[in-house]
Design a protein around this motif. Sequence first.
Motif, PDB file in Angstrom:
ATOM      1  N   ARG A 104      26.623  29.968  44.813  1.00 26.50           N
ATOM      2  CA  ARG A 104      27.878  30.710  44.802  1.00 26.50           C
ATOM      3  C   ARG A 104      27.696  31.959  43.953  1.00 26.50           C
ATOM      4  O   ARG A 104      26.902  31.979  43.016  1.00 26.50           O
ATOM      5  N   VAL A 105      28.444  32.991  44.291  1.00 25.12           N
ATOM      6  CA  VAL A 105      28.426  34.237  43.534  1.00 25.12           C
ATOM      7  C   VAL A 105      29.600  34.203  42.569  1.00 25.12           C
ATOM      8  O   VAL A 105      30.744  34.017  42.975  1.00 25.12           O
ATOM      9  N   ASP A 106      29.309  34.360  41.283  1.00 20.85           N
ATOM     10  CA  ASP A 106      30.348  34.364  40.256  1.00 20.85           C
ATOM     11  C   ASP A 106      30.851  35.792  40.060  1.00 20.85           C
ATOM     12  O   ASP A 106      30.063  36.742  40.087  1.00 20.85           O
ATOM     13  N   LEU A 107      32.154  35.930  39.865  1.00 21.26           N
ATOM     14  CA  LEU A 107      32.767  37.243  39.689  1.00 21.26           C
ATOM     15  C   LEU A 107      33.437  37.329  38.323  1.00 21.26           C
ATOM     16  O   LEU A 107      33.877  36.328  37.767  1.00 21.26           O
ATOM     17  N   ALA A 108      33.513  38.566  37.811  1.00 22.30           N
ATOM     18  CA  ALA A 108      34.227  38.816  36.554  1.00 22.30           C
ATOM     19  C   ALA A 108      34.947  40.149  36.673  1.00 22.30           C
ATOM     20  O   ALA A 108      34.532  41.035  37.415  1.00 22.30           O
ATOM     21  N   GLU A 109      36.037  40.253  35.931  1.00 19.92           N
ATOM     22  CA  GLU A 109      36.800  41.498  35.915  1.00 19.92           C
ATOM     23  C   GLU A 109      36.049  42.530  35.082  1.00 19.92           C
ATOM     24  O   GLU A 109      35.531  42.234  34.008  1.00 19.92           O
ATOM     25  N   LYS A 110      35.984  43.762  35.606  1.00 27.37           N
ATOM     26  CA  LYS A 110      35.360  44.857  34.861  1.00 27.37           C
ATOM     27  C   LYS A 110      36.330  45.332  33.786  1.00 27.37           C
ATOM     28  O   LYS A 110      37.548  45.302  33.980  1.00 27.37           O
ATOM     29  N   PRO A 111      35.820  45.821  32.662  1.00 26.53           N
ATOM     30  CA  PRO A 111      36.709  46.367  31.622  1.00 26.53           C
ATOM     31  C   PRO A 111      37.516  47.574  32.128  1.00 26.53           C
ATOM     32  O   PRO A 111      38.625  47.815  31.682  1.00 26.53           O
ATOM     33  N   THR A 112      36.944  48.302  33.083  1.00 26.73           N
ATOM     34  CA  THR A 112      37.620  49.494  33.618  1.00 26.73           C
ATOM     35  C   THR A 112      38.498  49.175  34.814  1.00 26.73           C
ATOM     36  O   THR A 112      39.101  50.070  35.393  1.00 26.73           O
ATOM     37  N   GLY A 113      38.552  47.919  35.221  1.00 29.23           N
ATOM     38  CA  GLY A 113      39.322  47.507  36.394  1.00 29.23           C
ATOM     39  C   GLY A 113      38.401  47.137  37.537  1.00 29.23           C
ATOM     40  O   GLY A 113      37.259  47.561  37.602  1.00 29.23           O
ATOM     41  N   GLY A 114      38.879  46.334  38.427  1.00 29.37           N
ATOM     42  CA  GLY A 114      38.064  45.874  39.546  1.00 29.37           C
ATOM     43  C   GLY A 114      37.297  44.618  39.177  1.00 29.37           C
ATOM     44  O   GLY A 114      37.458  44.055  38.096  1.00 29.37           O
ATOM     45  N   VAL A 115      36.451  44.188  40.075  1.00 26.28           N
ATOM     46  CA  VAL A 115      35.626  43.005  39.832  1.00 26.28           C
ATOM     47  C   VAL A 115      34.169  43.330  40.115  1.00 26.28           C
ATOM     48  O   VAL A 115      33.854  44.259  40.854  1.00 26.28           O
TER      49      VAL A 115
END
Length: 129
Positions: free
Chosen positions: A38-49
Amino acid sequence: MIDAFYNAASALSAYGQRQSASAHNVANVNTNEFKSQRVDLAEKPTGGVTPTGVTTDTSPGAIRPSEFPEDKVVFSNDAMALAGHVESSNTDLAREMVNSTVNSYSFSANTGVVRTQDDMVGTILDIVS
């Protein structure tokens, strides 16, 4: 206004990668000893993922009789081997179908954001000109 476009574009890329991993898992559901990913995602500090990495599920698949008697399974602790049996893929098709649906809805939602952004920019340009 531009932030919405970049956030949606990053989500489109990230969910595209998640869908690719899910499709890879489904394609290998009948591959002996295949471990799903699976691909894990995280929120970017500047917005988006953004994708943060790929996690491999190390749980064992089901043990089933082999079509070839010379095949054997060696368990992770190497304590037991079953002649004539193989470990099947650990891919859970139900989970992959749910993931595929979530990815599809996420992709559609973010495509809608890009489309709305495009319409808004077009309207602004029409007003200015």
